[in-house]
Scaffold this active site. Structure first.
Site, PDB file in Angstrom:
ATOM      1  N   SER A 129       0.867  -1.169   0.000  1.00 39.76           N
ATOM      2  CA  SER A 129       0.000   0.000   0.000  1.00 39.76           C
ATOM      3  C   SER A 129       0.896   1.209   0.000  1.00 39.76           C
ATOM      4  O   SER A 129       2.081   1.101   0.292  1.00 39.76           O
ATOM      5  CB  SER A 129      -0.859  -0.026   1.275  1.00 39.76           C
ATOM      6  OG  SER A 129      -1.731   1.076   1.303  1.00 39.76           O
ATOM      7  N   ARG A 147      -0.251  -4.323  -6.626  1.00 39.92           N
ATOM      8  CA  ARG A 147      -1.493  -4.923  -6.105  1.00 39.92           C
ATOM      9  C   ARG A 147      -2.644  -4.178  -6.724  1.00 39.92           C
ATOM     10  O   ARG A 147      -2.578  -2.958  -6.918  1.00 39.92           O
ATOM     11  CB  ARG A 147      -1.492  -4.806  -4.567  1.00 39.92           C
ATOM     12  CG  ARG A 147      -2.672  -5.419  -3.856  1.00 39.92           C
ATOM     13  CD  ARG A 147      -2.581  -6.940  -3.817  1.00 39.92           C
ATOM     14  NE  ARG A 147      -3.596  -7.517  -2.940  1.00 39.92           N
ATOM     15  CZ  ARG A 147      -4.836  -7.848  -3.305  1.00 39.92           C
ATOM     16  NH1 ARG A 147      -5.229  -7.656  -4.551  1.00 39.92           N
ATOM     17  NH2 ARG A 147      -5.688  -8.356  -2.428  1.00 39.92           N
ATOM     18  N   THR A 196      -7.206   1.870   4.420  1.00 35.92           N
ATOM     19  CA  THR A 196      -6.811   1.157   5.635  1.00 35.92           C
ATOM     20  C   THR A 196      -7.721   1.451   6.811  1.00 35.92           C
ATOM     21  O   THR A 196      -8.097   0.533   7.549  1.00 35.92           O
ATOM     22  CB  THR A 196      -5.356   1.510   5.990  1.00 35.92           C
ATOM     23  OG1 THR A 196      -4.537   1.254   4.853  1.00 35.92           O
ATOM     24  CG2 THR A 196      -4.856   0.685   7.159  1.00 35.92           C
ATOM     25  N   CYS A 214       0.032  -7.514 -16.594  1.00 36.94           N
ATOM     26  CA  CYS A 214       0.554  -8.248 -15.441  1.00 36.94           C
ATOM     27  C   CYS A 214       1.848  -7.605 -14.976  1.00 36.94           C
ATOM     28  O   CYS A 214       2.793  -7.490 -15.755  1.00 36.94           O
ATOM     29  CB  CYS A 214       0.805  -9.714 -15.789  1.00 36.94           C
ATOM     30  SG  CYS A 214       1.631 -10.604 -14.454  1.00 36.94           S
ATOM     31  N   CYS A 243       4.128 -14.962 -10.026  1.00 33.59           N
ATOM     32  CA  CYS A 243       2.920 -14.251  -9.591  1.00 33.59           C
ATOM     33  C   CYS A 243       3.128 -13.529  -8.263  1.00 33.59           C
ATOM     34  O   CYS A 243       3.721 -14.095  -7.331  1.00 33.59           O
ATOM     35  CB  CYS A 243       1.772 -15.237  -9.480  1.00 33.59           C
ATOM     36  SG  CYS A 243       0.196 -14.497  -9.020  1.00 33.59           S
ATOM     37  N   CYS A 261      -1.424 -10.040  -7.266  1.00 29.56           N
ATOM     38  CA  CYS A 261      -2.029  -8.716  -7.338  1.00 29.56           C
ATOM     39  C   CYS A 261      -3.493  -8.769  -7.750  1.00 29.56           C
ATOM     40  O   CYS A 261      -4.229  -7.839  -7.461  1.00 29.56           O
ATOM     41  CB  CYS A 261      -1.234  -7.809  -8.271  1.00 29.56           C
ATOM     42  SG  CYS A 261      -1.554  -8.066 -10.021  1.00 29.56           S
ATOM     43  N   CYS A 296      -5.061  -9.762 -13.257  1.00 28.20           N
ATOM     44  CA  CYS A 296      -5.466 -10.561 -14.420  1.00 28.20           C
ATOM     45  C   CYS A 296      -6.901 -11.046 -14.286  1.00 28.20           C
ATOM     46  O   CYS A 296      -7.672 -11.000 -15.260  1.00 28.20           O
ATOM     47  CB  CYS A 296      -4.526 -11.746 -14.609  1.00 28.20           C
ATOM     48  SG  CYS A 296      -4.380 -12.825 -13.184  1.00 28.20           S
TER      49      CYS A 296
END
Lengths: 606, 253
Positions: free
Chosen positions: A103, A355, A391, A550, A575, A578, A581
């Site tokens: 974040s 992300r 958050t 990606c 990977c 995130c 996709c």
């Protein structure tokens, strides 16, 4: 004349690309995962004992992020207050708590203040109070400053720049000290239902399945947790949330959720560029006026013995239309802007990650409760887009979920035999600042969808902020992100600069920095409902956008071993979880499922 | 039946990109993902298999390091070790702890615990020392079977197949003995959640090197830790003549 040659060269390029796409007649098998090829029909699994060990817990929490941790803490606080024996179990797929957390982050402490009024004494790592806010509109070569003042959603006085992974780790220590069970390295994989259709619990993933889908010698079944209430706190676009939303029709009355992808790097910068407490955002270049997105640059206070750190990142709305757009490369070229670049010269990049973010807001909120459980945090979609903060709402919703669950458990309403719908939770959410905030800002993000693009969005958002969101209408997002992608032939490829290895970097060296890894001998967890769709449609119509969106290089179109044509190669080991996709695939053919627990990135304070 | 002592080390996870600290005193470890040394996982697996085959009566896992080493020991317990011993070593002593120190600790523990077999990974992936097994055997005056890719226990002792440069070497030793595990010895099992939960109830004893009479005074001083030199980009040459002239220019021929 030169332009004619360039444009005809481009046309030739397009034609050969089209020809290559048409001739991919061979479709090698890609997907072997049991969610697509069930094991009860698979002869290799005939002799395998599929029984699972089961344990009972009172509250089961899936996901060890701010929402999940806040829920675990709140539940145990109430249990201690009331002297009640309540078992709280939290499952987290990352090998270590905080490992999958990414974040900005600029956090509003409102929820933390409520959860731990003495968080300062307890050593919560909120070490960088925001000292100033800057906002600018970037043009190709310049920057137009836009003032930030009290009342605007991006005014951050009173907030803190944090490394969210470290804050989550601290929350986890508090949760365990309060008696919650925290199990990292455990992926929630399957949902368990009672006969009456209510959610009974969650099973952790099986381990020891080979890449071809067959059982290995060390195959072991996951275990089941049966709970009275299950709280799903998986973060943006959780895979179990996806299943449960479909099973209980939670999104019936909601608009399709809308998302962004956020990419982030941590940089050690030279002291003269370091201004701890400075929070900067930009919009505009390198994105065009019709593509939502922008950057953040947050300066962190240097911890003892550490180099001065700056968190820099870029968000691109996943409702972008050009399949040639690469969010990663937009992020990289953003750093070349004359206003931005000087800060990174002489510095060192120490971390990278990405992300998806949930951006739909009010219009896209699902019903957050169902028989046996509820949704909390970003997986439900409580991120406030104009404030660029999720958050505090994630934590508050986790706390409310825990309070509701505890009330139902202590009153005996929630039990192991019957899945109760925790409507109390939805009621509490509606009364809380979570819903109030989201309702107030509901029209800002959708206002970017008009032909005026970014300019319309800024103008409307200013108006909406002025009237505090009291305008009597609610704008629509106009459909799902994946449906907005235009065919390649209607769009122009984008010329991105080559990475210079100093300020901008290539994808694979960036992925190496995430520390991501997965057991290689397991079925790819990026499952395809139909193995032929990528080449036929994604490549044929959209020129393979997954290879561009990606942020970890998982998807590659490579030539077939024999003959003309291409196939999709899935580098599942890369990977970084995130979820982009699963969100942006124009064919909605990719279904992200959870790999063996412990796999994925190893972020440290991202 | 034999009592088996297994040494395990907590190291930075092999997939994580290592970063040198700005002051060149070491690498960044704070908050970085750690896991059990992969060769030690293989050692634990071998010990647990011996127990399952009823060749061993008890498996004791040992680790030397800071408080977080207990996580590594819990993994060993979850894989099937019966109990664990954490020899706490922190701070500066931990930075300069060398195989000689660990070997002394393992040797003392082997005597105290009356171990018959000591098995460790062949080397740790952080320092690549490949010394602990050998030094432990020397201190105990026990036979050693290092780089083991196969271990068979018979009434007479152990038959160990070793991976060596030329191929495979098979040796026979009596028991007690020290073994170091190589890659092909076995494929370790997963530490699954039901076993992790059971492991919480197993004994984990904490002690210090001093309790064992082992002096951790440093034998080395870390002068500096630096990144390897940045790899220069290669260049593709159009023909052999250019290749030869480039090689001559670079002083390579």
């Amino acid at each position: 004349m030169a332009t004619a040659i360039v444009s005809s060269a481009r046309q030739v390029g397009r034609l050969t690309n089209a020809a290559r796409r048409l001739y991919s007649d061979v479709y090698p098998k890609i997907t072997t995962h049991y969610t697509i090829h069930p094991r009860d029909k698979d002869p290799r699994w005939k002799e395998v004992n599929m029984e699972r060990v089961a344990e009972e817990t009172d509250i089961l929490i899936i996901g060890g992020g701010p929402a999940g941790m806040a829920a675990a803490i709140r539940a145990r606080q109430i249990a201690e207050e009331k002297g009640a024996e309540v078992r709280v179990t939290l499952l987290e797929k990352a090998a270590e708590i905080g490992g999958h957390i990414l974040s900005g982050a600029c956090v509003d402490p409102i929820a933390l203040n409520e959860l731990f009024p003495d968080w300062r004494e307890k050593g919560a790592p909120l070490n960088t109070p925001v000292t100033s806010d800057k906002f600018g509109l970037l043009t190709k070569t310049g920057r137009i400053p836009i003032p930030v003042f009290a009342g605007l959603p991006n005014y951050n006085h009173g907030n803190y720049v944090v490394r969210l992974g470290h804050l989550v780790r601290w929350l986890s220590e508090q949760a365990e000290a309060l008696g919650a069970e925290v199990w990292p390295g455990c992926a929630g994989a399957d949902l368990i239902y009672r006969d009456d259709g209510s959610l009974k619990g969650v099973a952790t993933g099986d381990v020891g399945i080979a890449k071809d889908g067959s059982p290995k010698d060390m195959f072991e079944r996951g275990m089941e947790f049966h709970s009275k209430i299950t709280i799903f706190a998986e973060g943006c676009h959780g895979h179990l949330t996806k299943m449960v939303s479909s099973k209980f029709n939670l999104r019936e009355k909601s608009e399709p959720q809308s998302y962004g992808i956020g990419l982030k790097e941590l940089w050690e910068v030279k002291p003269e560029h370091h201004k701890p407490g400075l929070v900067e955002h930009t919009i505009g270049w390198p994105l065009d006026k019709n593509t939502y997105g922008g950057s953040f640059i947050y300066h962190l206070n240097a911890a003892e013995g550490e180099a001065p750190l700056v968190a820099v990142g870029f968000v691109v709305g996943l409702d972008y239309v050009n399949p040639y757009l690469s969010p990663f490369r937009e992020f990289q070229r953003f750093k070349l802007h004359p206003y931005v670049k000087p800060m990174f010269e002489g510095g060192a990049r120490v971390a990278y990650g990405a992300r998806a973010l949930v951006e739909g807001g009010w219009q896209c909120l699902p019903v957050p409760v169902f028989p046996g459980g509820c949704l909390a945090g970003d997986t439900a979609g409580y991120l406030n887009v104009p404030r660029i903060k999720g958050t505090h709402n994630a934590m508050k919703s986790g706390m409310l979920a825990a309070e509701s669950a505890m009330e139902l458990i202590l009153s005996g309403e929630a039990s192991h035999d019957k899945g109760v719908v925790p409507t109390l939770y939805e009621d509490k959410l509606k009364e809380s600042y979570v819903y109030k905030e989201l309702k107030q800002v509901r029209n800002c993000r959708p206002s970017f969808h008009t032909k005026l693009g970014m300019y319309g969005g800024i103008a409307y958002s200013a108006f909406s902020t002025l009237v505090r969101g009291k305008e009597p209408w609610t704008l629509s997002h106009g459909g799902a992100d994946h449906a907005k992608l235009k065919p390649a032939k209607e769009c122009q490829p984008i010329e991105y600069p080559k990475p210079d290895g100093v300020v901008t970097f290539d994808l694979l060296s960036s992925v190496a920095l995430t520390g991501t890894n997965h057991e290689s001998d397991q079925p790819p967890h990026l499952t395809l409902k139909d193995d032929t769709v990528p080449v036929k449609r994604n490549l044929g119509v959209f020129d393979g956008p997954e290879a561009r969106f990606c942020p970890a290089g998982v998807y590659e179109y490579v030539p077939l071993e024999t003959g003309d044509g291409q196939r999709l190669q899935i580098n599942a080991q890369n990977c970084i979880h995130c979820k982009t996709c699963d969100i942006k695939d124009p064919s909605q053919n990719i279904n992200w499922v959870v790999p063996e627990g412990g796999g994925g990135p190893a972020y440290n304070g991202m | 039946m034999a009592r088996v002592l297994v040494g395990v080390k907590r190291v930075i996870d092999y997939a994580v990109k290592i970063r040198v600290k700005p002051d060149k005193s070491g690498v960044v470890t704070d908050g970085v993902k750690h896991s059990m040394n992969p060769f030690d996982e293989i050692a634990v697996e071998e010990a647990v298999r011996m127990k399952e085959k009823k060749l061993a009566s008890e498996v004791i896992a040992v680790s030397c390091g800071p408080a977080q080493s207990q996580e590594t020991l819990r993994t060993a317990l979850a894989m099937g070790a019966d109990r664990a011993i954490h020899v706490e070593v922190v701070g500066a002593e931990y930075e300069t702890m060398q195989p000689i120190h660990v070997a002394k600790i393992l040797a003392k523990l082997s005597k105290d615990e009356k171990a018959d077999i000591v098995i460790v990974g062949k080397q740790a992936i952080d320092d690549d020392s490949n010394q602990t097994a050998q030094m432990t055997a020397a201190l105990l005056d026990w036979p050693q079977g290092t780089f083991a890719s196969k271990v068979e226990k018979t009434d007479a002792g152990l038959t160990i197949t070793r991976e060596i440069d030329g191929g495979l070497e098979t040796i026979k030793t009596k028991v007690p003995a020290v073994i170091s595990a190589d890659l092909r010895l076995n494929e370790p099992r997963y530490a699954t959640l039901p076993n992790i939960m059971k492991a919480k109830k197993k004994t984990l004893k904490k002690m210090t090197a001093k309790d064992l009479g082992v002096d951790l005074a440093p034998r080395i001083k870390i002068v500096s830790v630096e990144d390897p030199p940045v790899r220069q980009a290669g260049s593709i040459v159009p023909d052999v003549d250019t290749l030869i002239s480039k090689l001559k220019e670079g002083g390579h021929v």
